[in-house]
Design an enzyme around this catalytic site. Structure first.
Site, PDB file in Angstrom:
ATOM      1  N   CYS A 172      11.528  -5.827  -3.884  1.00 17.44           N
ATOM      2  CA  CYS A 172      12.666  -5.322  -3.633  1.00 17.44           C
ATOM      3  C   CYS A 172      12.780  -4.875  -2.142  1.00 17.44           C
ATOM      4  O   CYS A 172      13.922  -4.482  -1.483  1.00 17.44           O
ATOM      5  CB  CYS A 172      12.665  -3.610  -4.272  1.00 17.44           C
ATOM      6  SG  CYS A 172      11.114  -2.841  -4.478  1.00 17.44           S
TER       7      CYS A 172
ATOM      8  N   GLU B 122       1.192  -0.184   2.882  1.00 20.57           N
ATOM      9  CA  GLU B 122       0.870  -0.330   1.443  1.00 20.57           C
ATOM     10  C   GLU B 122       0.369  -1.317   0.852  1.00 20.57           C
ATOM     11  O   GLU B 122       0.463  -2.546   1.435  1.00 20.57           O
ATOM     12  CB  GLU B 122       2.440   0.126   1.096  1.00 20.57           C
ATOM     13  CG  GLU B 122       3.765  -0.881   1.488  1.00 20.57           C
ATOM     14  CD  GLU B 122       3.679  -2.002   0.360  1.00 20.57           C
ATOM     15  OE1 GLU B 122       3.320  -1.717  -0.655  1.00 20.57           O
ATOM     16  OE2 GLU B 122       4.479  -2.671   0.578  1.00 20.57           O
TER      17      GLU B 122
ATOM     18  N   GLN C 157       2.023  -8.548  -4.512  1.00 20.56           N
ATOM     19  CA  GLN C 157       3.187  -9.212  -4.931  1.00 20.56           C
ATOM     20  C   GLN C 157       3.168 -10.645  -4.561  1.00 20.56           C
ATOM     21  O   GLN C 157       3.669 -11.676  -4.988  1.00 20.56           O
ATOM     22  CB  GLN C 157       4.559  -8.500  -4.290  1.00 20.56           C
ATOM     23  CG  GLN C 157       4.612  -7.193  -5.200  1.00 20.56           C
ATOM     24  CD  GLN C 157       5.735  -6.297  -4.366  1.00 20.56           C
ATOM     25  OE1 GLN C 157       5.528  -6.350  -2.920  1.00 20.56           O
ATOM     26  NE2 GLN C 157       6.408  -5.265  -4.889  1.00 20.56           N
TER      27      GLN C 157
ATOM     28  N   GLY D  92       8.430  -0.639 -13.943  1.00 21.32           N
ATOM     29  CA  GLY D  92       8.116  -1.493 -12.700  1.00 21.32           C
ATOM     30  C   GLY D  92       6.730  -1.031 -12.130  1.00 21.32           C
ATOM     31  O   GLY D  92       6.586   0.302 -12.563  1.00 21.32           O
TER      32      GLY D  92
ATOM     33  N   GLN E  69       0.963  -2.668  -2.233  1.00 17.14           N
ATOM     34  CA  GLN E  69       1.462  -3.478  -3.253  1.00 17.14           C
ATOM     35  C   GLN E  69       1.716  -4.932  -2.835  1.00 17.14           C
ATOM     36  O   GLN E  69       1.898  -5.827  -3.548  1.00 17.14           O
ATOM     37  CB  GLN E  69       2.646  -2.887  -3.672  1.00 17.14           C
ATOM     38  CG  GLN E  69       2.188  -1.533  -4.607  1.00 17.14           C
ATOM     39  CD  GLN E  69       3.499  -0.483  -4.364  1.00 17.14           C
ATOM     40  OE1 GLN E  69       4.787  -0.792  -4.094  1.00 17.14           O
ATOM     41  NE2 GLN E  69       3.119   0.719  -4.543  1.00 17.14           N
TER      42      GLN E  69
ATOM     43  N   SER F  39       5.403  -4.482   6.158  1.00 18.91           N
ATOM     44  CA  SER F  39       6.149  -3.645   5.132  1.00 18.91           C
ATOM     45  C   SER F  39       7.135  -2.405   5.561  1.00 18.91           C
ATOM     46  O   SER F  39       6.875  -1.786   6.718  1.00 18.91           O
ATOM     47  CB  SER F  39       4.999  -3.042   4.192  1.00 18.91           C
ATOM     48  OG  SER F  39       4.439  -3.974   3.668  1.00 18.91           O
TER      49      SER F  39
END
Lengths: 444, 270
Positions: A50, A114, A120, A191, A116, A109
Site C-alpha cells: 500500500c 517497520e 512483503q 490484511g 512488514q 518506509s
C-alpha cells in the site's frame, strides 16, 4: 547487464495515484510474465504494497530497459506516459542496488524501521521465483537485500520500539478516546497490516472485537483467533453502530464504507466518536465520510503525520543503518563486477602483465653487462610464457561471458587469480561476503 | 493588609502556571503535575483567605463591585479547576486554566480594591446566597469554555491530520468532552438557583419577581443558551458542536459580566 528499479512510493505519489498503479496479489504472476516479453528485460520482480509499487529488473542496458518498464506500466494500467512520469522514480545500476537494500531494511518506509516491508519483499520474491522471472542477478540481489535487512535489524536499534501503522493507530485512538478499555473494534476485511493493527489495539486495552469478511469462514477463523465475534459482510453496516474503531482493509476495488451509511450509523450511536482507519489500497472508505462530525478517518498517508514526530530520536540509528547499506552496496557491486567477463579479463591481463614487468625488471637489474638484444629476448620470452599460460583461462572466460550461467566460472577465476582488491571495512563489519554461499535464510 | 493575600495568591498562581506549562512541554516530568496541583491549591487557599478577610472587614460578602466580582469569579474558576483536577487528573488543563485565570485577574489588579459603602437596598441576607451561586455558575461556565477551546484545538488537529507539537500533550477528546459537560451540569443548576434566589430577593426588596432589568434579561439569555445546550446534549449532540455552543454561551456570560454590569443602567450596576 544492469539493475534498474522503477517505481513510486508514499514519498512521490499520493494514495490516489498509488492505488491506480497497484498490482493486486492475484495479478502479479501474470504481470511479471507480460513484463518479461518487453525488450531488454532479463529478470523482474514486482513489489506492490500500500505504500509503494516498484518494479525491480535486470535489463540488458539501463536506458532502454527503463523505457521498456515505463512502456509496460503505462500499457498495463492504461495510463498515459505523461501522467506516469511525474510520480515515477528511476534507480539504475548502483542506485538500484542501494534502493533495494534501503527498502528491505525499512529505511525507505513510511514508518522507518517497520518490520512488514521485509516480509512483503520476500513475498514478492517468492512470486517472482514461482513465475520463474528471476535468475542469477535478481536472486543474488534479493538474498543480499534480505541479509542487509537482517544486519540492520540486529546492528541498529531502528526497529526497536517502532512504530508502524499500528502504533500510529493506537496513539491516535488514545487521543480520541483516552483509555481504550471499553472500546470496540471492527475489523472489516483482513490484511496482514489490518490484523496487526487490531492486535495492537487489543494489546492496548480494547476488549471487544468484531470481524467482518466477505468469506464468512475467514471471519469466524479470525474472530476465534482474537476471541471476538464474526459478522456477516452484509450485516456490517448495522453492526458498525457498536464499533468505536473501524479498521478497513477489504481489497475491494471501490468504496465499501460510504458517507450516507456512516451518517445513519452516527445518528444511531448518538454521535459518539468513531475512528476509522483505511489501510486498503485502493481505499475502501469514501474520503467524504470524514466530513461527518465526530468521525476521524485516517488513511495510510495520514498516519504518516502521527508517526513523523516519533522519528527524530531515531535519526542516529537511521544513519548507522545507512552506513551498513553503503558498505553492503559496495560488496554487492564487487560481486556484480565479477559477473562480467570483460572486466575480469582486463583485470587478469593487467595483473599478470604487472607481475611480469616487475619480475623482469628485478632480474634485469641484477644482470650487469648484458646487451640490448639480450634484454629484448628476455622480454619477448616472458611475454610468450604469460600468453601461453593465459591462453586457456581467457578462452574459458570468453566462453563464460556468452553464457548466462557463466557467472560462477568468472567468480572462480577472480578468486583463483586473486583479482578482488581487499575492501576497506570497519572492524565491526562482518566478513561474510558472497563467496561463502550461505545466506542467513538458508541457515534456518 | 488583606490585599497582600491577593497579591500573594496571584504570585503563587504564576508559579503553578509555570509548573503546569513546564509539565505540558515535557510530560515525562511526572512529579511536576502533582506539585503544580499542590501549588494551585496553595494559591487557591491564599485567595480564599483574602476573600474571607475582606468579607470580615467589610461585614458582607465581597461580590459587590467590579473588583470583587472578578476576584470572586477567579476564585470560583480555581475551585472548579482544583475539584476537576482531583477527580479527573488531566494536568494539561492547568497549563490553559491558570494562565487564563491570571489574565482574568489582571483587570482586578488595575481597578481600585478599596472597600466601598454598600447601597442600603443591597443589605440583605440574600446578597451572599444570590451572588455566590451566580458567580459559581459563571465560574463553571468559564471552566467549560476553556476546556471547549482546548477540545476545538485538538479536534481541529485530528480532523486536519496535521498534528502539531501540542497534539501529543493534549488530553483526549473524550475526556475533554466529558469534563466540559460535567462542568456545565454543575454550572447550570447553580446558575438557575442564583436566578431563583435573585428573583425571591427582588420580590422582597422591590416587590416584583422579575422586572426585565438589562442584567436580568441578559442572564435569562445566558440561562436559555445553556438550557438549549444541555437539552441538545441529551439528544446526542456532542463534540465540536457542543464546544462551539459552550463558547457562545460563555461569550454572553462575559458580556454580562464586563459590559452589562458596567453600563451603569438598571439595578445591577456596580
Amino acid at each position: 547487464m544492469s539493475i534498474v528499479v522503477v517505481g513510486l512510493s508514499h514519498k512521490t505519489a499520493p494514495v490516489e495515484v498509488r492505488e491506480k498503479l497497484s498490482f493486486p496479489e492475484a495479478t502479479v504472476a501474470d504481470a511479471l510474465k507480460k513484463l518479461m516479453t518487453y525488450e531488454g528485460i532479463r529478470e523482474c520482480l514486482i513489489l506492490s504494497t500500500c505504500n509503494r509499487v516498484e518494479i525491480y529488473t535486470v535489463v540488458e542496458e539501463s536506458v532502454k530497459g527503463t523505457e521498456s518498464i515505463k512502456q509496460f506500466i503505462s500499457e498495463y494500467h492504461n495510463l498515459s506516459r505523461e501522467a506516469l512520469e511525474k510520480s515515477l522514480y528511476i534507480y539504475p545500476e548502483s542506485q538500484g542496488v542501494r534502493h533495494t537494500f534501503r527498502v528491505a531494511s525499512s529505511l525507505d518506509s513510511l514508518v522507518v524501521g517497520e518490520p512488514q516491508i521485509l516480509g512483503q519483499l520476500k513475498d514478492a520474491f517468492d512470486f517472482a521465483l514461482k513465475a520463474k522471472t528471476t535468475s542469477t542477478v535478481m536472486n543474488k540481489l534479493l538474498k543480499k537485500a534480505i541479509q542487509v535487512a537482517k544486519r540492520v535489524r540486529t546492528e541498529t536499534r531502528l526497529a526497536e520500539g517502532a512504530v508502524n501503522i499500528s502504533f500510529a493507530a493506537v496513539e491516535l485512538a488514545r487521543k480520541i478516546f483516552g483509555t481504550l478499555d471499553e472500546k470496540t473494534v471492527m475489523l472489516l476485511g483482513a490484511g496482514e497490516m489490518a490484523e496487526l493493527a487490531a492486535r495492537h489495539l487489543l494489546n492496548n486495552g480494547v476488549k471487544t472485537i468484531m470481524v467482518a469478511n466477505r468469506t464468512f469462514e475467514r471471519a469466524v477463523e479470525l474472530a476465534n483467533e482474537f476471541k471476538g465475534s464474526a459478522v456477516r459482510f452484509e450485516d456490517f453496516p448495522a453492526e458498525l453502530v457498536m464499533a468505536d474503531i473501524l479498521i478497513c482493509s477489504t481489497g475491494a476495488p471501490n468504496y465499501v464504507v460510504k458517507p450516507e451509511m456512516v451518517h445513519k450509523v452516527m445518528k444511531e450511536r448518538r454521535h459518539k466518536p468513531i475512528f476509522m482507519i483505511d489501510i486498503s489500497v485502493p481505499r475502501n472508505i469514501d474520503p467524504a465520510t470524514d466530513k461527518e462530525d465526530n468521525v476521524y478517518l485516517y488513511n495510510v498517508d495520514d498516519l504518516q503525520g502521527v508517526v513523523e514526530t516519533n522519528v527524530q530520536g531515531r535519526q542516529q540509528e537511521a544513519e548507522k543503518a545507512e552506513d551498513i547499506v553503503r558498505q553492503e552496496v559496495e560488496t554487492y557491486l564487487q560481486w556484480e563486477r565479477s559477473l562480467d567477463a570483460v572486466p575480469t579479463i582486463v583485470d587478469l591481463r593487467e595483473k599478470i602483465e604487472d607481475m611480469r614487468k616487475r619480475e623482469l625488471d628485478k632480474t634485469l637489474c641484477q644482470m650487469n653487462g648484458i646487451s640490448e638484444d639480450q634484454r629484448r629476448a628476455m622480454d619477448i620470452m616472458s611475454q610468450a610464457i604469460v600468453n601461453k599460460i593465459l591462453h586457456a583461462p581467457l578462452v574459458v572466460l570468453k566462453q563464460a561471458a556468452a553464457n548466462p550461467e557463466g557467472g560462477d566460472v568468472i567468480s572462480i577465476a577472480r578468486k583463483i587469480f586473486n583479482l578482488d582488491r581487499e575492501l576497506k571495512k570497519p572492524s565491526h563489519v562482518h566478513e561474510k561476503g558472497f563467496g561463502s554461499g550461505t545466506t542467513v535464510e538458508e541457515k534456518k | 493588609m488583606n490585599i497582600l493575600f491577593f497579591y500573594a495568591s496571584i504570585a503563587v498562581y504564576v508559579l503553578a502556571a509555570a509548573g503546569y506549562v513546564a509539565h505540558f512541554l515535557k510530560p515525562d516530568r511526572k512529579g511536576l503535575a502533582g506539585l503544580s496541583l499542590f501549588t494551585s491549591f496553595v494559591g487557591f487557599s491564599l485567595h480564599f483567605i483574602y476573600f474571607a478577610v475582606r468579607w470580615s472587614e467589610s461585614g458582607r460578602i465581597p461580590v459587590t463591585n467590579f473588583f470583587e466580582a472578578i476576584n470572586a469569579l477567579g476564585l470560583g474558576i480555581m475551585m472548579v479547576f482544583v475539584i476537576m483536577e482531583l477527580r479527573y487528573k488531566v494536568p494539561a488543563l492547568g497549563s490553559f486554566m491558570l494562565p487564563l485565570v491570571i489574565i482574568l485577574m489582571l483587570p482586578a489588579m488595575l481597578v481600585s480594591g478599596r472597600i466601598e459603602d454598600l447601597k442600603p437596598i443591597l443589605k440583605s441576607g440574600w446578597l451572599g446566597v444570590h451572588t455566590s451561586l451566580a458567580v459559581l455558575g459563571d465560574a463553571a461556565f468559564a471552566f467549560a469554555c476553556i476546556v471547549s477551546i482546548m477540545y476545538l484545538i485538538q479536534e481541529r488537529q485530528l480532523k486536519s491530520k496535521h498534528l502539531g507539537a501540542i497534539f501529543h500533550r493534549m488530553p483526549s477528546l473524550d475526556i475533554m468532552d466529558t469534563i466540559s459537560y460535567k462542568a456545565l451540569t454543575l454550572g447550570w443548576p447553580l446558575y438557575t438557583l442564583g436566578m431563583i434566589t435573585g428573583s425571591i430577593w427582588a420580590n422582597s426588596a422591590w416587590g416584583t419577581y422579575w422586572s426585565w432589568d438589562v442584567k436580568e434579561t441578559w442572564s435569562l439569555i445566558v440561562w436559555l443558551i445553556y438550557l438549549v445546550l444541555l437539552h441538545l446534549r441529551t439528544l446526542g449532540w456532542r463534540g465540536r458542536k457542543m464546544a462551539y455552543l459552550s463558547l457562545a454561551g460563555f461569550l454572553f456570560v462575559m458580556i454580562s459580566f464586563f459590559v452589562v454590569s458596567r453600563m451603569g443602567v438598571g439595578k445591577h450596576s456596580f
